[in-house]
Design an enzyme around this catalytic site. Structure first.
Site, mmCIF file in Angstrom:
data_model
loop_
_atom_site.group_PDB
_atom_site.id
_atom_site.type_symbol
_atom_site.label_atom_id
_atom_site.label_comp_id
_atom_site.label_asym_id
_atom_site.label_seq_id
_atom_site.Cartn_x
_atom_site.Cartn_y
_atom_site.Cartn_z
ATOM 1 N N GLU A 151 33.753 45.446 32.383
ATOM 2 C CA GLU A 151 32.559 46.474 32.204
ATOM 3 C C GLU A 151 32.795 47.039 30.881
ATOM 4 O OE1 GLU A 151 34.947 46.802 34.533
ATOM 5 O OE2 GLU A 151 35.354 48.629 35.088
ATOM 6 N N CYS A 188 48.425 39.570 26.951
ATOM 7 C CA CYS A 188 49.285 39.394 28.165
ATOM 8 C C CYS A 188 50.547 38.627 27.660
ATOM 9 C CB CYS A 188 48.652 38.652 29.212
ATOM 10 S SG CYS A 188 48.170 36.970 28.796
HETATM 11 P P1 NAD Z 1 42.290 45.468 35.124
HETATM 12 O O1 NAD Z 1 42.719 44.790 36.123
HETATM 13 O O2 NAD Z 1 41.890 46.686 35.177
HETATM 14 O O3 NAD Z 1 40.501 44.718 35.177
HETATM 15 C C1 NAD Z 1 40.341 43.587 35.363
HETATM 16 C C2 NAD Z 1 39.128 43.117 36.021
HETATM 17 O O4 NAD Z 1 39.301 43.604 37.247
HETATM 18 C C3 NAD Z 1 37.831 43.743 35.273
HETATM 19 O O5 NAD Z 1 36.932 42.945 35.433
HETATM 20 C C4 NAD Z 1 37.554 44.969 36.327
HETATM 21 O O6 NAD Z 1 36.085 45.373 36.445
HETATM 22 C C5 NAD Z 1 38.288 44.788 37.655
HETATM 23 N N1 NAD Z 1 38.794 45.951 38.332
HETATM 24 C C6 NAD Z 1 39.386 46.710 37.660
HETATM 25 N N2 NAD Z 1 40.073 47.696 38.650
HETATM 26 C C7 NAD Z 1 39.686 47.112 40.102
HETATM 27 C C8 NAD Z 1 40.021 47.742 41.121
HETATM 28 N N3 NAD Z 1 40.581 48.661 41.587
HETATM 29 N N4 NAD Z 1 39.282 46.862 42.158
HETATM 30 C C9 NAD Z 1 38.566 45.574 41.827
HETATM 31 N N5 NAD Z 1 38.611 45.467 40.713
HETATM 32 C C10 NAD Z 1 39.089 45.884 39.630
HETATM 33 O O7 NAD Z 1 42.475 44.848 33.704
HETATM 34 P P2 NAD Z 1 42.286 45.218 32.138
HETATM 35 O O8 NAD Z 1 42.786 46.620 31.872
HETATM 36 O O9 NAD Z 1 40.859 44.850 31.979
HETATM 37 O O10 NAD Z 1 43.085 44.048 31.604
HETATM 38 C C11 NAD Z 1 44.390 44.170 31.264
HETATM 39 C C12 NAD Z 1 45.409 43.734 31.834
HETATM 40 O O11 NAD Z 1 45.088 42.265 31.971
HETATM 41 C C13 NAD Z 1 46.746 43.728 31.413
HETATM 42 O O12 NAD Z 1 47.598 43.868 32.727
HETATM 43 C C14 NAD Z 1 47.162 42.168 30.992
HETATM 44 O O13 NAD Z 1 48.313 41.922 31.156
HETATM 45 C C15 NAD Z 1 46.051 41.725 32.065
HETATM 46 N N6 NAD Z 1 45.746 40.196 31.356
HETATM 47 C C16 NAD Z 1 46.615 39.102 31.891
HETATM 48 C C17 NAD Z 1 46.240 37.844 31.433
HETATM 49 C C18 NAD Z 1 47.094 36.490 31.833
HETATM 50 O O14 NAD Z 1 46.750 35.591 31.527
HETATM 51 N N7 NAD Z 1 48.102 36.778 33.022
HETATM 52 C C19 NAD Z 1 45.376 37.596 30.495
HETATM 53 C C20 NAD Z 1 44.830 38.865 30.025
HETATM 54 C C21 NAD Z 1 44.973 39.958 30.385
#
Ligand code: NAD
Length: 479
Positions: free
Chosen positions: A177, A282
């Site tokens: 979002e 990441c």
């Molecule tokens: P996030 O987990 O907050 O959000 C990811 C997605 O989940 C979003 O679309 C969000 O709307 C949804 N979301 C958030 N909280 C939620 C909840 N409580 N319940 C259900 N859905 C929820 O992650 P972010 O802050 O957008 O991204 C950063 C994170 O992503 C870091 O931890 C990073 O390491 C990770 N990441 C990992 C990779 C990989 O390949 N392993 C790649 C990119 C980013």
């Protein structure tokens, strides 16, 4: 008035009739640039129903014909790459060159998915018993969905939907979002590429949308990328509903530097890895482990490189590091810096108070003499904070990395084949670099970590995508 985002369902742009929304801000200025509607179950149901209805015709469309739409999409993405990069910078904050690089990585996913007619082929063996033949074919399964994080608005969704669609599935994409605009343009190009209505759908939203995707009975599988707690939640919730799930989580990446390393190459690579994209990768270097006698050289070399970095708006020429994503992210990173000081880590370069006043800037930060018991040595900070955690020898360095519950990526810098071999053999992280700062597998290899960084078994993109997005049926025939 800031633009209110729409969903793209069944080949049409649709308003989302809910009051709740997320304010999308340009992280370099703090300005509100859009409103992401926070719908939930009813929007997901519309998309899942449309995708389900489109599946039967799409799966019967020959793979060769399906990928013609992807060839067209690739060409449209190429034509719009600069525009996409500008949008990525505006909503995410990273520099234009970083944004363009990530768009290119996304386009490469479409290129590999275009190989579906070959990559979908099965196996066959005549006479598994006298006069009996056996073949294994890959079949699409139905509706898949992906849920993406904020840090790669163009690239991460493209890890999934090109492969799923090439395999004959239909799809729902839910971007973060915080960064809805990049995928809005990608879906305008999807529309132009002529995919039949319902094959590819875009649903904007937040937590409720994620939970509705995990619960919906018509959705066969979920690809998730984000933080580890949410990855685990998605994995458990969707798997409990019988779905196939791959959930990529967070990271705390260890970079080992041996005394025999080519120090200039190593420190350039680590500086880029730690502070590129403001540390919001990441695969970013989080902990540097100088092994043995190279501690001072590593520390001084990093200080020198940090002093040459320019923090500012990612859209401006000459900026080497943009802002973090939000005020909340900035406060979280500043909180970690304060905590590191209180825990007794040595703050060698203090990024607090750097960059323009407006926007969400934190300067590059370096701690020394960090240990695993400190929060800065343990938690994923996801900002421009790098920690030095010295080790006396390679065994100790590898053991420090292996003690961490997350295992996304890890690298060693050395000129010793023996040290490199020992590292790649023993390290837990499943993306391992040798003299590489960002150990990113290209589109034709699988992408994903281990331990607490990954929930599932089949990784993202590459050949593994063709395993994740198909079921293997075995046919045994006697005539
Ligand atoms: P996030 O987990 O907050 O959000 C990811 C997605 O989940 C979003 O679309 C969000 O709307 C949804 N979301 C958030 N909280 C939620 C909840 N409580 N319940 C259900 N859905 C929820 O992650 P972010 O802050 O957008 O991204 C950063 C994170 O992503 C870091 O931890 C990073 O390491 C990770 N990441 C990992 C990779 C990989 O390949 N392993 C790649 C990119 C980013």
């Amino acid at each position: 008035m800031p633009e209110r985002l729409q969903n793209y369902i069944n080949g049409e742009w649709q308003n989302v009739d809910v009051d709740a929304h997320h304010e999308v801000r340009n992280p370099a200025t703090g300005e509100v640039i859009g409103l992401t509607p926070l719908g939930g179950a009813s929007e997901v149901d519309l998309a899942a129903t449309a995708a389900h209805e489109a599946f039967s015709a799409w799966r019967k469309t020959p793979a060769e014909n399906r990928v013609q739409h992807l060839f067209k999409l690739k060409s449209l993405l190429e034509d719009n790459a600069e525009e996409l990069a500008t949008i990525v910078t505006r909503e995410n904050g990273k520099t234009l060159s970083e944004a363009l690089g990530s768009v290119r990585r996304g386009i490469q996913m479409v290129e590999v998915a275009c190989g579906a007619p070959s990559l979908l082929m099965g196996q066959a063996l005549e006479d598994i018993a006298t006069g009996i033949d056996c073949e294994s074919v890959r079949q699409p399964m139905g509706v898949f969905a992906c849920i993406s994080p904020f840090n790669f608005p163009a690239m991460v969704p493209m890890w999934f939907f090109p492969f799923a669609a090439a395999c004959g599935n239909t799809f729902i994409s839910k971007p973060s979002e915080q960064v809805p605009f990049t995928q809005k343009l990608v879906w305008e190009l999807v529309h132009e590429a002529g995919f039949p209505p319902g094959v590819l759908n875009l649903v904007q939203g937040g937590v409720d949308t994620v939970n509705a995707l995990c619960e919906h009975p018509l959705i066969k599988g979920i690809s998730f990328v984000g933080s580890s707690p949410v990855a685990e939640h998605v994995y458990k919730t969707a798997a409990a509903k019988g779905k196939r799930v791959q959930a990529l989580g967070g990271a705390k990446n260890f970079m080992l530097i041996m005394p025999d390393a080519d120090m200039d190459t190593a420190l350039d690579a680590i500086t880029e890895s730690a502070y590129g994209c403001a540390g919001e990768r990441c695969l970013a270097a989080s902990i540097v482990v100088p092994v043995g006698a190279c501690h001072d050289e590593v520390r001084n070399g990093l200080i020198e490189r940090i002093s040459q970095m320019k923090v500012g708006n990612g859209a401006d020429t000459g900026t080497s590091m943009g802002p973090v994503i939000s005020q909340g992210a900035k406060e979280r990173v500043l909180g970690y810096i304060e905590q590191g000081v209180q825990e007794g880590a040595e703050l060698v370069v203090d990024g607090r108070g750097h960059g323009p006043d407006e926007g969400y800037f934190v300067g590059p930060t370096l701690f020394d003499n960090v240990n695993a018991d400190m929060k800065v040595g343990h938690d994923e900070i996801f900002g421009p904070v790098l920690c030095l955690m010295p080790a006396t020898d390679l065994d100790e360095a590898i053991s420090m990395a292996k003690q961490h519950p997350l295992a996304n990526a890890s690298s060693i810098f050395t000129q010793s084949g023996g040290a490199a071999r020992k590292f790649r053999y023993e390290i837990d992280a499943s993306m391992a670099g040798v003299n590489i700062g960002v150990a990113a597998p290209m589109s034709f290899f699988g992408f994903g970590g281990a331990k607490g960084s990954f929930f599932g078994d089949l990784k993202a993109h590459g050949r593994e995508a063709f395993d994740f997005y198909t079921d293997r049926k075995v046919v045994i025939s006697r005539w």
